[in-house]
Design a protein around this motif. Structure first.
Motif, PDB file in Angstrom:
ATOM      1  N   THR A 271     -11.464   7.788  12.286  1.00  0.00           N
ATOM      2  CA  THR A 271     -10.009   7.859  12.455  1.00  0.00           C
ATOM      3  C   THR A 271      -9.440   6.660  13.209  1.00  0.00           C
ATOM      4  OG1 THR A 271     -10.046  10.279  12.340  1.00  0.00           O
ATOM      5  CG2 THR A 271      -8.123   9.248  13.346  1.00  0.00           C
ATOM      6  N   PRO A 272      -9.989   6.245  14.362  1.00  0.00           N
ATOM      7  CA  PRO A 272      -9.431   5.056  15.033  1.00  0.00           C
ATOM      8  C   PRO A 272      -9.529   3.801  14.184  1.00  0.00           C
ATOM      9  CG  PRO A 272     -10.886   6.295  16.511  1.00  0.00           C
ATOM     10  CD  PRO A 272     -11.088   6.852  15.150  1.00  0.00           C
ATOM     11  N   VAL A 273     -10.622   3.663  13.438  1.00  0.00           N
ATOM     12  CA  VAL A 273     -10.772   2.492  12.575  1.00  0.00           C
ATOM     13  C   VAL A 273      -9.673   2.474  11.520  1.00  0.00           C
ATOM     14  CG1 VAL A 273     -12.255   1.359  10.873  1.00  0.00           C
ATOM     15  CG2 VAL A 273     -13.249   2.328  12.949  1.00  0.00           C
ATOM     16  N   LEU A 274      -9.433   3.610  10.888  1.00  0.00           N
ATOM     17  CA  LEU A 274      -8.421   3.668   9.833  1.00  0.00           C
ATOM     18  C   LEU A 274      -7.017   3.466  10.397  1.00  0.00           C
ATOM     19  CD1 LEU A 274      -9.872   6.607   7.715  1.00  0.00           C
ATOM     20  CD2 LEU A 274      -9.777   4.201   7.087  1.00  0.00           C
ATOM     21  N   HIS A 275      -6.741   4.003  11.566  1.00  0.00           N
ATOM     22  CA  HIS A 275      -5.430   3.763  12.183  1.00  0.00           C
ATOM     23  C   HIS A 275      -5.255   2.274  12.496  1.00  0.00           C
ATOM     24  CE1 HIS A 275      -3.748   7.727  12.364  1.00  0.00           C
ATOM     25  NE2 HIS A 275      -4.774   8.230  13.029  1.00  0.00           N
ATOM     26  N   GLY A 276      -6.312   1.651  12.983  1.00  0.00           N
ATOM     27  CA  GLY A 276      -6.228   0.218  13.257  1.00  0.00           C
ATOM     28  C   GLY A 276      -6.003  -0.588  11.994  1.00  0.00           C
ATOM     29  N   VAL A 277      -6.680  -0.214  10.897  1.00  0.00           N
ATOM     30  CA  VAL A 277      -6.480  -0.893   9.618  1.00  0.00           C
ATOM     31  C   VAL A 277      -5.053  -0.697   9.129  1.00  0.00           C
ATOM     32  CG1 VAL A 277      -7.175  -0.897   7.184  1.00  0.00           C
ATOM     33  CG2 VAL A 277      -8.912  -0.783   8.979  1.00  0.00           C
ATOM     34  N   ALA A 278      -4.518   0.517   9.291  1.00  0.00           N
ATOM     35  CA  ALA A 278      -3.140   0.787   8.866  1.00  0.00           C
ATOM     36  C   ALA A 278      -2.148  -0.070   9.636  1.00  0.00           C
ATOM     37  CB  ALA A 278      -2.824   2.273   9.046  1.00  0.00           C
ATOM     38  N   GLN A 279      -2.342  -0.184  10.933  1.00  0.00           N
ATOM     39  CA  GLN A 279      -1.435  -1.006  11.732  1.00  0.00           C
ATOM     40  C   GLN A 279      -1.531  -2.476  11.339  1.00  0.00           C
ATOM     41  OE1 GLN A 279      -2.620  -0.019  15.718  1.00  0.00           O
ATOM     42  NE2 GLN A 279      -1.835   2.090  15.570  1.00  0.00           N
ATOM     43  N   GLY A 280      -2.777  -2.935  11.091  1.00  0.00           N
ATOM     44  CA  GLY A 280      -2.940  -4.320  10.657  1.00  0.00           C
ATOM     45  C   GLY A 280      -2.279  -4.584   9.323  1.00  0.00           C
ATOM     46  N   LEU A 281      -2.407  -3.639   8.380  1.00  0.00           N
ATOM     47  CA  LEU A 281      -1.756  -3.799   7.089  1.00  0.00           C
ATOM     48  C   LEU A 281      -0.237  -3.803   7.253  1.00  0.00           C
ATOM     49  CD1 LEU A 281      -1.879  -3.914   3.995  1.00  0.00           C
ATOM     50  CD2 LEU A 281      -1.972  -1.408   3.988  1.00  0.00           C
ATOM     51  N   GLY A 282       0.273  -2.937   8.123  1.00  0.00           N
ATOM     52  CA  GLY A 282       1.712  -2.911   8.367  1.00  0.00           C
ATOM     53  C   GLY A 282       2.226  -4.227   8.909  1.00  0.00           C
ATOM     54  N   GLU A 283       1.469  -4.816   9.825  1.00  0.00           N
ATOM     55  CA  GLU A 283       1.883  -6.116  10.373  1.00  0.00           C
ATOM     56  C   GLU A 283       1.907  -7.187   9.283  1.00  0.00           C
ATOM     57  OE1 GLU A 283      -0.882  -6.795  13.473  1.00  0.00           O
ATOM     58  OE2 GLU A 283      -0.032  -5.263  14.822  1.00  0.00           O
ATOM     59  N   ARG A 284       0.918  -7.169   8.404  1.00  0.00           N
ATOM     60  CA  ARG A 284       0.863  -8.162   7.335  1.00  0.00           C
ATOM     61  C   ARG A 284       2.022  -7.970   6.361  1.00  0.00           C
ATOM     62  NH1 ARG A 284      -4.790  -7.688   4.623  1.00  0.00           N
ATOM     63  NH2 ARG A 284      -3.981  -9.475   3.423  1.00  0.00           N
ATOM     64  N   LEU A 285       2.324  -6.717   6.011  1.00  0.00           N
ATOM     65  CA  LEU A 285       3.431  -6.462   5.107  1.00  0.00           C
ATOM     66  C   LEU A 285       4.762  -6.872   5.731  1.00  0.00           C
ATOM     67  CD1 LEU A 285       2.390  -2.948   3.731  1.00  0.00           C
ATOM     68  CD2 LEU A 285       2.438  -5.088   2.435  1.00  0.00           C
ATOM     69  N   SER A 286       4.967  -6.506   6.982  1.00  0.00           N
ATOM     70  CA  SER A 286       6.225  -6.821   7.657  1.00  0.00           C
ATOM     71  C   SER A 286       6.422  -8.315   7.789  1.00  0.00           C
ATOM     72  CB  SER A 286       6.267  -6.150   9.035  1.00  0.00           C
ATOM     73  OG  SER A 286       6.175  -4.741   8.912  1.00  0.00           O
ATOM     74  N   ALA A 287       5.331  -9.043   8.027  1.00  0.00           N
ATOM     75  CA  ALA A 287       5.436 -10.500   8.196  1.00  0.00           C
ATOM     76  C   ALA A 287       5.858 -11.199   6.914  1.00  0.00           C
ATOM     77  CB  ALA A 287       4.098 -11.062   8.674  1.00  0.00           C
ATOM     78  N   GLN A 288       5.614 -10.564   5.761  1.00  0.00           N
ATOM     79  CA  GLN A 288       5.954 -11.175   4.478  1.00  0.00           C
ATOM     80  C   GLN A 288       7.370 -10.835   4.020  1.00  0.00           C
ATOM     81  OE1 GLN A 288       3.822 -13.284   2.919  1.00  0.00           O
ATOM     82  NE2 GLN A 288       2.479 -13.007   4.677  1.00  0.00           N
ATOM     83  N   LEU A 289       8.063 -10.003   4.770  1.00  0.00           N
ATOM     84  CA  LEU A 289       9.386  -9.555   4.367  1.00  0.00           C
ATOM     85  C   LEU A 289      10.456 -10.112   5.284  1.00  0.00           C
ATOM     86  CD1 LEU A 289       8.566  -5.788   3.686  1.00  0.00           C
ATOM     87  CD2 LEU A 289       8.837  -7.590   1.979  1.00  0.00           C
ATOM     88  N   ASP A 290      11.649 -10.200   4.774  1.00  0.00           N
ATOM     89  CA  ASP A 290      12.803 -10.600   5.572  1.00  0.00           C
ATOM     90  C   ASP A 290      13.218  -9.410   6.430  1.00  0.00           C
ATOM     91  OD1 ASP A 290      15.193 -11.384   6.663  1.00  0.00           O
ATOM     92  OD2 ASP A 290      16.016 -12.192   4.789  1.00  0.00           O
ATOM     93  N   PRO A 291      13.252  -9.552   7.752  1.00  0.00           N
ATOM     94  CA  PRO A 291      13.608  -8.414   8.611  1.00  0.00           C
ATOM     95  C   PRO A 291      14.926  -7.771   8.228  1.00  0.00           C
ATOM     96  CG  PRO A 291      12.782 -10.238   9.921  1.00  0.00           C
ATOM     97  CD  PRO A 291      12.956 -10.766   8.524  1.00  0.00           C
ATOM     98  N   GLY A 292      15.834  -8.556   7.665  1.00  0.00           N
ATOM     99  CA  GLY A 292      17.122  -7.993   7.286  1.00  0.00           C
ATOM    100  C   GLY A 292      17.038  -7.051   6.115  1.00  0.00           C
ATOM    101  N   ASP A 293      15.941  -7.113   5.360  1.00  0.00           N
ATOM    102  CA  ASP A 293      15.794  -6.230   4.211  1.00  0.00           C
ATOM    103  C   ASP A 293      15.278  -4.845   4.589  1.00  0.00           C
ATOM    104  OD1 ASP A 293      16.627  -8.286   2.597  1.00  0.00           O
ATOM    105  OD2 ASP A 293      14.591  -8.943   2.081  1.00  0.00           O
ATOM    106  N   LEU A 294      14.842  -4.692   5.827  1.00  0.00           N
ATOM    107  CA  LEU A 294      14.231  -3.426   6.242  1.00  0.00           C
ATOM    108  C   LEU A 294      15.190  -2.612   7.090  1.00  0.00           C
ATOM    109  CD1 LEU A 294      10.588  -4.474   7.254  1.00  0.00           C
ATOM    110  CD2 LEU A 294      11.256  -3.039   5.324  1.00  0.00           C
ATOM    111  N   SER A 295      15.380  -1.365   6.716  1.00  0.00           N
ATOM    112  CA  SER A 295      16.136  -0.443   7.554  1.00  0.00           C
ATOM    113  C   SER A 295      15.241   0.008   8.707  1.00  0.00           C
ATOM    114  CB  SER A 295      16.576   0.770   6.731  1.00  0.00           C
ATOM    115  OG  SER A 295      15.431   1.514   6.320  1.00  0.00           O
ATOM    116  N   PRO A 296      15.794   0.579   9.756  1.00  0.00           N
ATOM    117  CA  PRO A 296      14.939   1.097  10.833  1.00  0.00           C
ATOM    118  C   PRO A 296      13.904   2.102  10.338  1.00  0.00           C
ATOM    119  CG  PRO A 296      17.218   1.010  11.551  1.00  0.00           C
ATOM    120  CD  PRO A 296      17.235   0.671  10.090  1.00  0.00           C
TER     121      PRO A 296
END
Length: 432
Positions: free
Chosen positions: A155-180
């Motif tokens: 479980t901790p490994v998968l949560h860490g992978v999920a957070q890492g994937l989220g950071e990678r996805l967010s970094a590729q997007l324009d912050p203005g395109d994302l709602s809260p």
């Protein structure tokens, strides 16, 4: 020499005191060292990694995703994050199911076929949002502790992978395109859920009933040997027969050591089928333990009781009743329980117990009963190997016992016949 001087002499009390104190040190050393830190000793828990073929018909093309091949990248990250405590092996869903049903896996990590599509639905512009999941599949037949270790380490490994994937996805997007709300979803873009591959039947003790039933069979054989030995010895006059205040001393009838052992083995082996049947009727009747193949369970249980009992009788024949009881307790109970994998998986015990599990009789018994209780009596789930181990172990015990007692009989100093003694004088000096 008076009775007080005899009983007070160090020879009468020193040996039992030393043995009891030694046992007091040995038993907690065995039981506690094997069980107190399963997480610390965990090494190589067998786990499958399943990446199902992705179905992306309604998702953007791989070129349009900020991170291409999402499922594959998550699988790579999981492999990199698990460490040595988990032995991760990639395989198909069919292979995973087969190996869990054969009790060769503790569980699996499954990345479903809609993973890429579900992650893409979290991105700006998607018409419908589906939160993706990654599943931890457990092998319920391995018991609660094994399942707990599996989930706790993945479980901790998968949560860490999920957070890492989220950071990678967010970094590729324009912050203005994302709602809260969208940013919150992308912070950890998949959920981790756990479920058994197949639920255990009711009255299975959360995967512990096989261990305790195996313990019952081992105790029947072990205690049965402890009963048969002195009863046969008293029948031939080698030992007095004592029941409460009643003491009976039969005239000594000389029977060779191999002959005495064969008699004991025959009695215990003859009692094994009936004892196994009674134990099974109690377990499946009033207790309500479900059994898929009652006949096979009875046959295997009979073999276990006979093998354990005959081996314990061999130990008594080699070491005598006193030291033999100590050897049997340590070998057939203490070391066997801690190296059986019945409650604590072998991957979570110290290396010594993994090594000794190869020769200890409890492990194949647990494997065989576990197969009969939880895996439909599958030969590949441990039952076939258990039959071989029980048969070889019981036969080896009989051969060893007969060989050693035969050699003992060739040494005059080892003669079991009591020495001839003159009758004790009476108070007047006449023979009693």
């Amino acid at each position: 020499m008076s009775a007080i001087r005899t009983l007070g002499h160090y020879r009468a009390w020193l040996t039992p005191v030393v043995l009891i104190v030694g046992l007091a040190a040995l038993l907690p050393a065995i039981y506690l060292s094997a069980t107190v830190d399963p997480q610390g000793h965990l090494d190589g828990l067998p786990v499958a990694l399943v990446v199902e073929e992705q179905s992306n018909a309604d998702a953007p093309s791989a070129a349009d995703l900020p991170v291409p091949d999402l499922a594959a990248s998550v699988a790579d990250a999981v492999e990199a994050g698990v460490g040595d405590k988990v032995a991760l092996t990639r395989m198909t869903a069919e292979q995973m199911s087969t190996r869990i049903e054969d009790d060769r896996l503790a569980g699996a990590v499954v990345i479903p076929g809609d993973f890429d599509r579900a992650v893409a639905s979290l991105l700006p512009g998607a018409r419908e949002v589906t939160v993706p999941t990654v599943q931890i599949v457990t092998n319920a037949g391995d018991g609660g502790l094994a399942n707990g270790l599996l989930v706790a380490n993945l479980t901790p490994v998968l949560h860490g992978v999920a957070q890492g994937l989220g950071e990678r996805l967010s970094a590729q997007l324009d912050p203005g395109d994302l709602s809260p709300a969208g940013a919150a979803l992308l912070a950890e873009p998949f959920r981790v859920v756990s479920a058994p591959h197949e639920q255990l039947p009711a009255s299975s003790g959360m995967g512990t009933s096989a261990f305790y039933y195996s313990l019952v069979l081992v105790l029947i054989g072990f205690i049965g040997a402890s009963l048969v030995g002195p009863l046969v010895d008293s029948a031939v006059g080698f030992l007095p027969s004592e029941v409460g205040p009643l003491v009976q001393r039969r005239p000594y009838l000389h029977v060779s050591r191999p002959g005495t052992l064969l008699t004991k083995l025959a009695i215990l082996t003859a009692a094994a089928p009936l004892a196994a049947l009674v134990a099974q009727l109690v377990a499946t009747g009033p207790v309500g333990v479900p059994v898929a193949d009652p006949v096979m369970l009875w046959l295997f249980s009979t073999a276990v009781v006979a093998a354990i009992g005959t081996s314990a009788l061999t130990v008594f024949a080699i070491f005598g009743s006193g030291i033999g009881s100590l050897v049997n307790t340590v070998f057939f109970i203490a070391l066997s329980m801690t190296s059986s994998g019945g409650t604590v998986p072998l991957e979570a015990v110290p290396p010594f117990f993994r090594w000794i599990s190869v020769v200890e009789p409890f492990r194949p018994v647990v494997d065989g009963i576990r197969s009969l209780f939880y895996f439909q009596g599958s030969a590949d789930a441990g039952l076939a190997d258990a039959w071989v181990s029980v048969g070889v172990g019981g036969s080896a015990g009989i051969v060893l016992g007969l060989a050693v007692t035969y050699l003992y009989g060739k040494v005059p100093a080892f003669d079991r016949r009591p020495p001839h003694r003159e009758p004790a004088p009476t108070a007047t000096g006449a023979p009693a």
